[in-house]
Design an enzyme around this catalytic site. Sequence first.
Site, short mmCIF file in Angstrom:
data_model
loop_
_atom_site.label_atom_id
_atom_site.label_comp_id
_atom_site.label_asym_id
_atom_site.label_seq_id
_atom_site.Cartn_x
_atom_site.Cartn_y
_atom_site.Cartn_z
N HIS A 66 -8.52 -2.91 11.81
CA HIS A 66 -7.96 -3.50 10.66
C HIS A 66 -8.89 -4.23 10.58
O HIS A 66 -9.79 -5.00 11.68
CB HIS A 66 -6.33 -4.23 10.38
CG HIS A 66 -6.37 -3.45 8.96
ND1 HIS A 66 -6.98 -4.08 7.69
CD2 HIS A 66 -5.20 -3.30 7.66
CE1 HIS A 66 -6.20 -3.38 6.81
NE2 HIS A 66 -4.88 -2.97 6.75
N GLU A 74 -15.66 6.39 3.05
CA GLU A 74 -15.23 5.74 1.15
C GLU A 74 -16.43 4.18 1.51
O GLU A 74 -15.69 2.95 1.95
CB GLU A 74 -14.32 5.71 1.38
CG GLU A 74 -13.32 5.38 -0.57
CD GLU A 74 -13.67 4.01 -0.62
OE1 GLU A 74 -14.31 3.68 -1.73
OE2 GLU A 74 -12.04 3.93 -0.58
N CYS A 121 -13.58 -1.57 -4.76
CA CYS A 121 -14.68 -0.81 -4.70
C CYS A 121 -14.97 0.41 -6.01
O CYS A 121 -16.25 0.77 -6.55
CB CYS A 121 -14.46 0.82 -3.91
SG CYS A 121 -14.97 0.24 -1.94
N ASN A 181 -9.43 -5.04 1.19
CA ASN A 181 -8.96 -5.35 0.53
C ASN A 181 -7.58 -5.11 -0.29
O ASN A 181 -6.93 -5.24 -1.76
CB ASN A 181 -10.07 -5.05 -1.25
CG ASN A 181 -10.44 -4.19 -0.98
OD1 ASN A 181 -10.36 -2.61 0.23
ND2 ASN A 181 -11.67 -2.59 -1.68
#
Length: 458
Positions: free
Chosen positions: A155, A228, A262, A131
């Site tokens: 990635h 995270e 997020c 994102n």
Amino acid sequence: MSIQSINPATGQLIKEFSEESWFTVERKIVRAEKVWNEWKNTSFTARAALMKKASAVLLKQKDRLAELMAAEMGKPIKEGAGEVEKCAWVCRYYAENGARFLKDVLVETDAQKSYVSYQPIGTVLAIMPWNFPLWQVFRFIAPSILAGNCGLLKHASNVPGCAKAIELVMLDAGFPKGVFQHLAIGSKMVNQVIEHPFIKAVTLTGSTEAGQKVAAKAGSLIKKTVLELGGSDPYIILADANLKEAATICANSRLINNGQSCIAAKRFIVEKPVVKKFTSLLKEKMSQKIMGDPMDPATDLGPMARIDLRDQLHKQVLKNIEMGAKLILGGQLPKDAAHNAYYPATLLTNVKKGMPAYSEEIFGPVASVIIAKDSNDAIRIANDTTFGLGAAVFTKNKRKAEKMAREQLQAGACFVNGLVRSDPRLPFGGVKMSGYGRELGLHGIHEFVNIKTVYIAG
């Protein structure tokens, strides 16, 4: 096997990349270990100079990198340019402040001399999402590599071009080959990489499910992790708030990056006396956003990153409606939906406990309005979630809002009258199922170092 880069605005294949074999991956891990034994002894001044060069390279390539993000994951090009600038900023920030953050700290004890020293630990594996394909990586690169570690990047498989571009930025800046490397692999090889003895720690930004798997594997090997993860960020709108200003900020937060963030606002918890007015203003602000080609500078809302993600989002929206939520804006698949990943700005009201929009992470341009009786009820609703990444309060009573943000809201970042965002100067991370550990700021650079006590008796 291959890793494909597909344009979500058209469904067309951009480029195909070959997935690397374990033989190739292990060679990269071994190279990182060899380079680290030299890199860790490089002066901070030399490392900082290279990081400043990386900042300059990013700015020089800003337009090309923004176009690459728009092509691979649909980010509006004007947002992509801002993302590149932020990456350049985090590189400069740590180059200018890292020495202070890593300076030995003298501690008075009964020793002749005692202090805390911060030493690099080795090679860190970074598992990053699509994102914010540049920012998520550079907020790891800047502190960790500047501290003297090496980095390996796994990635997301839909942004292979961005992954390769990041590696080239580091090489163009003059970092020794092996200090930072991209691994062109899928998720199946991740455990094998974590198991390698030269991998000392792992950082992951992604879903809660992915975090659980990585944490379990790394934990079984006693390797440090920073996670995270997801969020269901609440924005509380109290009755005395500047509603027009709050609606503008809330619409921007919900729709930034096509709603795929997020820390984007997801649940708008509004005190009952102003819910109708705020909802009307929010609908107005959201409907003004232009959905279109992400390459067009006028576009505010591009396609979602993948068609399957868009379809999953639409199912969540329909489920909410079936359960009694009211559709106020959007909620319809666009024409030619089979060949693109567009989804319109969507607004749901009458959202209640038990509905997906109340308890799940809605990762797309969908806003949910929830009614609160008063500020205490708003806090209860805000905390009634397994997540705890970001939260915000809108009110003219700043003293009350600060108390709510500091003492009552269960989140890693709490903002008052502003959009929740990350900043190189401040620690970033969550609580509960949103993860643990911190990135950025003083705390971020200390995550992947050996915090070593040195004690000299006499």
